[in-house]
Design an enzyme around this catalytic site. Structure first.
Site, PDB file in Angstrom:
ATOM      1  N   ASP A  13       0.892  -1.172  -0.222  1.00 26.46           N
ATOM      2  CA  ASP A  13       0.430  -0.006   0.338  1.00 26.46           C
ATOM      3  C   ASP A  13       0.882   1.612  -0.322  1.00 26.46           C
ATOM      4  OD1 ASP A  13      -2.465  -1.499   0.430  1.00 26.46           O
ATOM      5  OD2 ASP A  13      -1.827  -1.445   2.374  1.00 26.46           O
ATOM      6  N   LYS A  16       1.746   2.238  -5.192  1.00 27.79           N
ATOM      7  CA  LYS A  16       2.689   1.710  -6.430  1.00 27.79           C
ATOM      8  C   LYS A  16       2.335   1.875  -7.450  1.00 27.79           C
ATOM      9  CE  LYS A  16       2.995  -2.719  -4.725  1.00 27.79           C
ATOM     10  NZ  LYS A  16       3.083  -1.838  -3.280  1.00 27.79           N
ATOM     11  N   GLY A  40      -4.198  -4.289  -4.869  1.00 26.70           N
ATOM     12  CA  GLY A  40      -4.816  -4.114  -4.860  1.00 26.70           C
ATOM     13  C   GLY A  40      -4.590  -2.061  -5.786  1.00 26.70           C
ATOM     14  N   HIS A  41      -4.414  -2.181  -6.084  1.00 24.39           N
ATOM     15  CA  HIS A  41      -3.177  -0.711  -7.280  1.00 24.39           C
ATOM     16  C   HIS A  41      -4.791   0.615  -7.505  1.00 24.39           C
ATOM     17  CE1 HIS A  41       0.698  -2.510  -8.230  1.00 24.39           C
ATOM     18  NE2 HIS A  41      -0.139  -2.411  -6.702  1.00 24.39           N
ATOM     19  N   GLN A 224       2.100  -5.662  -3.294  1.00 22.92           N
ATOM     20  CA  GLN A 224       2.719  -5.797  -2.131  1.00 22.92           C
ATOM     21  C   GLN A 224       4.070  -5.363  -1.736  1.00 22.92           C
ATOM     22  OE1 GLN A 224       1.559  -9.593  -3.186  1.00 22.92           O
ATOM     23  NE2 GLN A 224      -0.712  -8.546  -2.833  1.00 22.92           N
TER      24      GLN A 224
HETATM   25  P1  IMP Z   1      -2.554 -12.690   1.386  1.00 24.93           P
HETATM   26  O1  IMP Z   1      -1.665 -12.149   1.165  1.00 24.93           O
HETATM   27  O2  IMP Z   1      -4.306 -12.424   1.365  1.00 24.93           O
HETATM   28  O3  IMP Z   1      -2.434 -14.447   2.381  1.00 24.93           O
HETATM   29  O4  IMP Z   1      -2.487 -11.904   3.187  1.00 24.93           O
HETATM   30  C1  IMP Z   1      -1.214 -12.433   3.840  1.00 24.93           C
HETATM   31  C2  IMP Z   1      -0.089 -10.673   4.670  1.00 24.93           C
HETATM   32  O5  IMP Z   1      -0.746 -10.105   3.688  1.00 24.93           O
HETATM   33  C3  IMP Z   1      -1.825 -10.330   5.616  1.00 24.93           C
HETATM   34  O6  IMP Z   1      -1.288  -9.315   6.253  1.00 24.93           O
HETATM   35  C4  IMP Z   1      -2.544  -9.174   4.501  1.00 24.93           C
HETATM   36  O7  IMP Z   1      -3.532  -8.492   4.669  1.00 24.93           O
HETATM   37  C5  IMP Z   1      -1.420  -9.119   3.578  1.00 24.93           C
HETATM   38  N1  IMP Z   1      -1.606  -8.271   3.078  1.00 24.93           N
HETATM   39  C6  IMP Z   1      -1.527  -9.136   1.058  1.00 24.93           C
HETATM   40  N2  IMP Z   1      -1.958  -8.218  -0.232  1.00 24.93           N
HETATM   41  C7  IMP Z   1      -1.296  -7.415   0.549  1.00 24.93           C
HETATM   42  C8  IMP Z   1      -1.763  -5.606  -0.501  1.00 24.93           C
HETATM   43  O8  IMP Z   1      -1.617  -5.451  -1.477  1.00 24.93           O
HETATM   44  N3  IMP Z   1      -1.004  -4.579   0.390  1.00 24.93           N
HETATM   45  C9  IMP Z   1      -1.113  -5.047   2.019  1.00 24.93           C
HETATM   46  N4  IMP Z   1      -1.168  -6.116   2.196  1.00 24.93           N
HETATM   47  C10 IMP Z   1      -1.276  -6.892   1.589  1.00 24.93           C
END
Ligand code: IMP
Length: 428
Positions: A13, A16, A40-41, A224
């Site tokens: 977040d 990017k 999510g961009h 991420q």
């Molecule tokens: P997962 O990717 O859904 O398995 O989530 C694992 C961890 O990564 C959690 O703490 C999510 O909140 C975090 N996470 C996954 N995708 C994002 C992102 O795009 N932005 C911020 N945190 C993310």
């Protein structure tokens, strides 16, 4: 410069999407290589908000080819919805400007159900996005994943799905007591979706190989952030892919020497969604003020993001972990006008002062040492940056020993200053 990797240097977040969007205007290819629709961009174009989860940000520029490479985990139904949404907003997407790897891993309904069941009933809550990301990568490593090319032959698909469901059936029935679709139901759903996706599917390895041979300009778009990397991140509170530089080589299938520069997108403060340690987290009114002003709510799940001061020891680690060559500092407008401004310059850890968050450190025990910085109050309307803001930027550059090449101060494309050249965008 022919190739650039854009990587989040914190917990995701960092903004990017906007930077990728601006730089992809100058590129021939934009490549997603890891993660899935957990990302999510958000990009604002002429006041219109476009949120991309799976489709690379390059899609907003007609001349640019967007590639979803084999390291991505791909949810076909989410993709279909996103495709329709983006096309409805007036953007043309064809097999010419979107290429999807036939070898990428599908997120099945079984993966999503397992993710949700573990989060709801399991003993360790990670705070995942619930999109089935972790279970899909588990299946990939466990050699029981469904690949995109399997969607085009119904009999093969059924066989692959029965392996994919496999041991999960026991968990669904006896551990979590959750319902799940039959193999036939799931096969029919995926087979129908496969027909719609097929025009975009190809061997992206060869597409990129050719692009590299031709000297094309290529941008690798990370999702991420480094601190969520399965190996380099704050395990177990991480995502399940290689979000750092190494993920590009395996996830897109390109030679190591090929990435020339690595731009670490860095929010001017720190945020985190989900569980896990966060040394500079603010639990006071200021934290709420930053959260509200910065609209720190997840683009994918709508969850509140935890907020805190910029953490330089963590950033120093990210620079080392992904060989960052410059930084884009985003959301400076959110810090502008705050009554106080601090930055974490070291931790007190087991009686010692340390200035880099190496992986062996238990971050829950790291006490941040905060430096007071002069607060700045810039309007970002074309006037020179205040000396206070210049000090903040200098502090970061001196600490990390790499330049802040970009500063961003708002969601619009024009709310940015380039201090370094990228793909011929001339610095101002
Ligand atoms: P997962 O990717 O859904 O398995 O989530 C694992 C961890 O990564 C959690 O703490 C999510 O909140 C975090 N996470 C996954 N995708 C994002 C992102 O795009 N932005 C911020 N945190 C993310």
């Amino acid at each position: 410069m022919k190739t650039l990797a854009i990587i989040g240097s914190q917990w995701g977040d960092e903004g990017k999407g906007k930077i990728t969007d601006l730089l992809s205007e100058k590129c021939d290819y934009v490549v997603r290589y890891q993660g899935g629709n957990n990302a999510g961009h958000t990009i604002i174009v002429d006041g219109k908000k476009i949120v991309l989860h799976l489709i690379p940000s390059g899609i907003l520029h007609p001349h640019c080819v967007s590639v979803i490479a084999h390291g991505v985990v791909f949810e076909p139904e989410a993709f279909q919805h996103e495709l329709n949404r983006v096309m409805d907003s007036g953007i043309t997407i064809t097999s010419e400007n979107l290429k999807i790897s036939e070898n990428l891993t599908i997120i099945t309904s079984y993966n999503k159900i397992l993710d949700a069941a573990r989060e709801n009933q399991g003993s360790v809550k990670i705070g995942t996005t619930g999109k089935g990301i972790g279970p899909a990568y588990e299946d990939k490593i466990g050699r029981r994943a469904v690949k995109l090319k399997d969607l085009f032959d119904y009999d093969i698909l059924k066989k692959k799905l029965s392996r994919n469901l496999g041991e999960k059936e026991i968990l669904f029935k006896h551990r979590y007591a959750v319902s799940f679709p039959t193999i036939e139901e799931e096969a029919e759903r995926l087979f129908e979706l496969g027909k719609k996706i097929k025009p975009f599917v190809c061997d992206t390895f060869s597409v990129l190989d050719k692009a590299i041979q031709n000297g094309s300009k290529i941008l690798y778009e990370g999702a991420q952030g480094i601190l969520l990397d399965i190996d380099y991140g704050t395990y177990p509170y991480v995502t399940s892919s290689s979000t750092s530089l190494g993920g590009i080589y395996t996830g897109a299938g390109i030679p190591e020497s090929h990435v020339e520069e690595v731009l670490g997108i860095t929010k001017a403060y720190t945020t985190r969604v989900g569980e896990g340690p966060f040394p500079t987290e603010l639990f006071n009114e200021l934290g709420v003020e930053i959260q509200t002003k910065g609209n720190e709510f997840g683009a994918t799940t709508g969850r509140k993001r935890r907020c805190g001061w910029l953490d330089l020891p963590l950033l120093k680690y990210s620079v080392k972990a992904s060989n960052l060559t410059s930084i884009a500092l985003t959301k400076l407008d959110i810090l502008s006008g705050l009554k106080e401004l601090k930055v974490c310059v070291a931790y007190e850890y087991e009686g010692q002062r340390i200035d880099c968050a190496y992986p062996g450190i238990d971050l829950t025990k790291a006490k941040p040492i905060l430096k007071n910085m002069p607060a700045f109050n810039d309007l970002f309307q074309g006037e020179p940056l205040s000396s206070e803001l210049e000090d903040y930027i200098k502090e970061i550059e001196l600490f990390l020993n790499i330049p802040v090449g970009i500063i961003a101060f708002g969601p619009e494309r024009k709310e940015i200053i380039f201090r370094k050249d990228y793909f011929g965008i001339i610095k101002r």
